[in-house]
Design a protein around this motif. Sequence first.
Motif, PDB file in Angstrom:
ATOM      1  N   PHE A 283      78.891 102.920  42.124  1.00 17.43           N
ATOM      2  CA  PHE A 283      78.035 104.055  42.488  1.00 17.43           C
ATOM      3  C   PHE A 283      76.572 103.637  42.605  1.00 17.43           C
ATOM      4  O   PHE A 283      75.856 104.071  43.515  1.00 17.43           O
ATOM      5  CB  PHE A 283      78.190 105.172  41.461  1.00 17.43           C
ATOM      6  N   LYS A 284      76.102 102.776  41.705  1.00 16.55           N
ATOM      7  CA  LYS A 284      74.703 102.346  41.765  1.00 16.55           C
ATOM      8  C   LYS A 284      74.411 101.585  43.047  1.00 16.55           C
ATOM      9  O   LYS A 284      73.306 101.685  43.603  1.00 16.55           O
ATOM     10  CB  LYS A 284      74.354 101.491  40.541  1.00 16.55           C
ATOM     11  N   ASP A 285      75.391 100.819  43.529  1.00 17.94           N
ATOM     12  CA  ASP A 285      75.200 100.112  44.794  1.00 17.94           C
ATOM     13  C   ASP A 285      75.061 101.099  45.942  1.00 17.94           C
ATOM     14  O   ASP A 285      74.288 100.883  46.885  1.00 17.94           O
ATOM     15  CB  ASP A 285      76.385  99.173  45.065  1.00 17.94           C
ATOM     16  N   GLY A 286      75.815 102.198  45.870  1.00 19.07           N
ATOM     17  CA  GLY A 286      75.685 103.234  46.883  1.00 19.07           C
ATOM     18  C   GLY A 286      74.309 103.859  46.882  1.00 19.07           C
ATOM     19  O   GLY A 286      73.743 104.151  47.944  1.00 19.07           O
ATOM     20  N   ILE A 287      73.735 104.048  45.693  1.00 24.98           N
ATOM     21  CA  ILE A 287      72.381 104.609  45.587  1.00 24.98           C
ATOM     22  C   ILE A 287      71.358 103.652  46.186  1.00 24.98           C
ATOM     23  O   ILE A 287      70.472 104.061  46.952  1.00 24.98           O
ATOM     24  CB  ILE A 287      72.053 104.912  44.111  1.00 24.98           C
ATOM     25  N   LEU A 288      71.467 102.373  45.841  1.00 22.45           N
ATOM     26  CA  LEU A 288      70.543 101.383  46.391  1.00 22.45           C
ATOM     27  C   LEU A 288      70.603 101.370  47.912  1.00 22.45           C
ATOM     28  O   LEU A 288      69.566 101.301  48.593  1.00 22.45           O
ATOM     29  CB  LEU A 288      70.881  99.989  45.840  1.00 22.45           C
ATOM     30  N   ARG A 289      71.799 101.437  48.438  1.00 18.37           N
ATOM     31  CA  ARG A 289      71.977 101.433  49.890  1.00 18.37           C
ATOM     32  C   ARG A 289      71.395 102.700  50.510  1.00 18.37           C
ATOM     33  O   ARG A 289      70.798 102.654  51.595  1.00 18.37           O
ATOM     34  CB  ARG A 289      73.465 101.306  50.219  1.00 18.37           C
ATOM     35  N   ARG A 290      71.541 103.834  49.838  1.00 16.44           N
ATOM     36  CA  ARG A 290      71.043 105.097  50.369  1.00 16.44           C
ATOM     37  C   ARG A 290      69.514 105.049  50.535  1.00 16.44           C
ATOM     38  O   ARG A 290      68.979 105.484  51.559  1.00 16.44           O
ATOM     39  CB  ARG A 290      71.443 106.244  49.434  1.00 16.44           C
ATOM     40  N   PHE A 291      68.806 104.508  49.551  1.00 20.02           N
ATOM     41  CA  PHE A 291      67.354 104.391  49.666  1.00 20.02           C
ATOM     42  C   PHE A 291      66.981 103.482  50.828  1.00 20.02           C
ATOM     43  O   PHE A 291      66.058 103.776  51.591  1.00 20.02           O
ATOM     44  CB  PHE A 291      66.754 103.866  48.357  1.00 20.02           C
ATOM     45  N   ALA A 292      67.681 102.364  50.963  1.00 18.57           N
ATOM     46  CA  ALA A 292      67.370 101.418  52.032  1.00 18.57           C
ATOM     47  C   ALA A 292      67.602 102.030  53.408  1.00 18.57           C
ATOM     48  O   ALA A 292      66.801 101.846  54.333  1.00 18.57           O
ATOM     49  CB  ALA A 292      68.212 100.151  51.865  1.00 18.57           C
ATOM     50  N   VAL A 293      68.689 102.783  53.563  1.00 14.84           N
ATOM     51  CA  VAL A 293      69.007 103.392  54.849  1.00 14.84           C
ATOM     52  C   VAL A 293      68.026 104.498  55.201  1.00 14.84           C
ATOM     53  O   VAL A 293      67.537 104.595  56.330  1.00 14.84           O
ATOM     54  CB  VAL A 293      70.458 103.932  54.833  1.00 14.84           C
ATOM     55  N   ARG A 294      67.713 105.360  54.236  1.00 14.05           N
ATOM     56  CA  ARG A 294      66.815 106.486  54.503  1.00 14.05           C
ATOM     57  C   ARG A 294      65.390 106.031  54.814  1.00 14.05           C
ATOM     58  O   ARG A 294      64.643 106.733  55.496  1.00 14.05           O
ATOM     59  CB  ARG A 294      66.797 107.434  53.308  1.00 14.05           C
ATOM     60  N   GLU A 295      65.005 104.869  54.317  1.00 10.58           N
ATOM     61  CA  GLU A 295      63.644 104.372  54.565  1.00 10.58           C
ATOM     62  C   GLU A 295      63.363 104.232  56.045  1.00 10.58           C
ATOM     63  O   GLU A 295      62.237 104.501  56.510  1.00 10.58           O
ATOM     64  CB  GLU A 295      63.448 103.032  53.855  1.00 10.58           C
ATOM     65  N   SER A 296      64.350 103.836  56.817  1.00 14.08           N
ATOM     66  CA  SER A 296      64.123 103.597  58.236  1.00 14.08           C
ATOM     67  C   SER A 296      63.724 104.866  58.972  1.00 14.08           C
ATOM     68  O   SER A 296      62.997 104.819  59.964  1.00 14.08           O
ATOM     69  CB  SER A 296      65.389 103.004  58.877  1.00 14.08           C
ATOM     70  N   ALA A 297      64.167 106.021  58.493  1.00 15.04           N
ATOM     71  CA  ALA A 297      63.842 107.291  59.149  1.00 15.04           C
ATOM     72  C   ALA A 297      62.642 107.979  58.542  1.00 15.04           C
ATOM     73  O   ALA A 297      61.844 108.604  59.253  1.00 15.04           O
ATOM     74  CB  ALA A 297      65.054 108.234  59.082  1.00 15.04           C
ATOM     75  N   PHE A 298      62.466 107.853  57.218  1.00 18.35           N
ATOM     76  CA  PHE A 298      61.472 108.675  56.532  1.00 18.35           C
ATOM     77  C   PHE A 298      60.309 107.898  55.944  1.00 18.35           C
ATOM     78  O   PHE A 298      59.297 108.491  55.586  1.00 18.35           O
ATOM     79  CB  PHE A 298      62.155 109.482  55.420  1.00 18.35           C
ATOM     80  N   GLY A 299      60.414 106.588  55.826  1.00 16.68           N
ATOM     81  CA  GLY A 299      59.337 105.815  55.222  1.00 16.68           C
ATOM     82  C   GLY A 299      59.395 105.897  53.713  1.00 16.68           C
ATOM     83  O   GLY A 299      60.450 105.695  53.104  1.00 16.68           O
ATOM     84  N   VAL A 300      58.277 106.220  53.085  1.00 22.01           N
ATOM     85  CA  VAL A 300      58.225 106.355  51.631  1.00 22.01           C
ATOM     86  C   VAL A 300      58.912 107.665  51.249  1.00 22.01           C
ATOM     87  O   VAL A 300      58.634 108.713  51.836  1.00 22.01           O
ATOM     88  CB  VAL A 300      56.775 106.358  51.118  1.00 22.01           C
ATOM     89  N   ILE A 301      59.812 107.596  50.265  1.00 18.33           N
ATOM     90  CA  ILE A 301      60.566 108.779  49.867  1.00 18.33           C
ATOM     91  C   ILE A 301      60.205 109.169  48.434  1.00 18.33           C
ATOM     92  O   ILE A 301      60.352 108.374  47.507  1.00 18.33           O
ATOM     93  CB  ILE A 301      62.077 108.529  49.972  1.00 18.33           C
ATOM     94  N   PHE A 302      59.722 110.395  48.290  1.00 18.47           N
ATOM     95  CA  PHE A 302      59.463 110.970  46.976  1.00 18.47           C
ATOM     96  C   PHE A 302      60.596 111.949  46.685  1.00 18.47           C
ATOM     97  O   PHE A 302      60.616 113.058  47.215  1.00 18.47           O
ATOM     98  CB  PHE A 302      58.128 111.725  46.955  1.00 18.47           C
ATOM     99  N   ASP A 303      61.560 111.523  45.855  1.00 15.43           N
ATOM    100  CA  ASP A 303      62.608 112.457  45.470  1.00 15.43           C
ATOM    101  C   ASP A 303      62.246 113.049  44.116  1.00 15.43           C
ATOM    102  O   ASP A 303      61.127 112.881  43.623  1.00 15.43           O
ATOM    103  CB  ASP A 303      63.982 111.789  45.484  1.00 15.43           C
TER     104      ASP A 303
END
Length: 352
Positions: A283-303
């Motif tokens: 699951f943690k690997d999925g989280i790491l991947r999610r941040f990396a993928v979303r960066e391409s569309a949104f840049g810096v992400i403040f969750d």
Amino acid sequence: MADWLELLAITSAAGQVSISTLKSQLRRTSDDRTSAKELDADADDSGEPEVTDRAADDLEERVVDELSLRVQTVGSAYPFELVVNGKLGESQILRRKPTWNEAQTGELFYTFCLLDSCMREDLVKVPKAEQDFVQRIGNIFQICSCIAVGGYTEAQVVSFGFPRATGDGFLPALQAAWLRYGSYTVRQDIPHGFDAKLKDGGVDIIAWRPFDDGHAATFLMFVQVASGLDWKDKPVANDVKAIKQWFVDGVFEHFMPAICIPFPLWFDLDEPPKDASGKKLPFKDGILRRFAVRESAFGVIFDRGRIAQSSARVLGAPGGPRAGVDGVDRIGEVAAWVDEVMASLAEKRAAA
């Protein structure tokens, strides 16, 4: 499920909830033995009671992992603690911290984001008579987001989202922001083709970190503030390109896009996450991947967790809250909203 437990802990009179509450909830809702299969697509659901028991144990384990991750990543801004109840052996308790609503620690901002998320996900049902709570979320989250951006960037932060506290229209607000920035000139009229009633052009926050000389060529960030479930449709980069048409005699070329959301970024991550070939991932690997993928569309992400942590950096600065960050003087509005929602939930609990 983790949000649900946090909600129970923060609203209960005792200020805590047992993680084993999940098992009871699953058993109450799984008389037809379908919930186990829904929770685990690979489950061998034979219809026997022990299948549901196994699913309940698995769910509890995964939720504890999620809560432990929040404790680890949000740190002192997390308004809960995960403890072992000695009276019940190894049973774990999620307990509300005494400082759960303190702004300086960042816990107030986490709590606001939690309540926002619970309303969006219908974990908290808001009757028509109390829709004012939902209608105010956007303005309150704008305050939280400005403070978080200021804490992370150590920048000057302009709250640009509509409706503005100043009441300004788009053009005067843009002119005021760049006058404060100190470089570039905004047009005196509305460019041809743009709506005369443009609200914020998709940009909610403008932030920059100035040099002592006051000139351009600085770190510059544009932020979209998205408090609802439609945040995936709101990358800010293209909106900034449109705003460039409102300048004359040159304009900035480079900028950093960003987005603020009240959810953990991975709140909709499939379980278990899988790679491109369909192989299961931790699951943690999925989280790491999610941040990396979303960066391409949104840049810096403040969750949610990052907003809580970053807000604490502004409010806990030596000498008091740092100047130049819009929203710092409006923290009372965040606290008031949280207090009102909590009071309403307590009233409903007492009446139940």
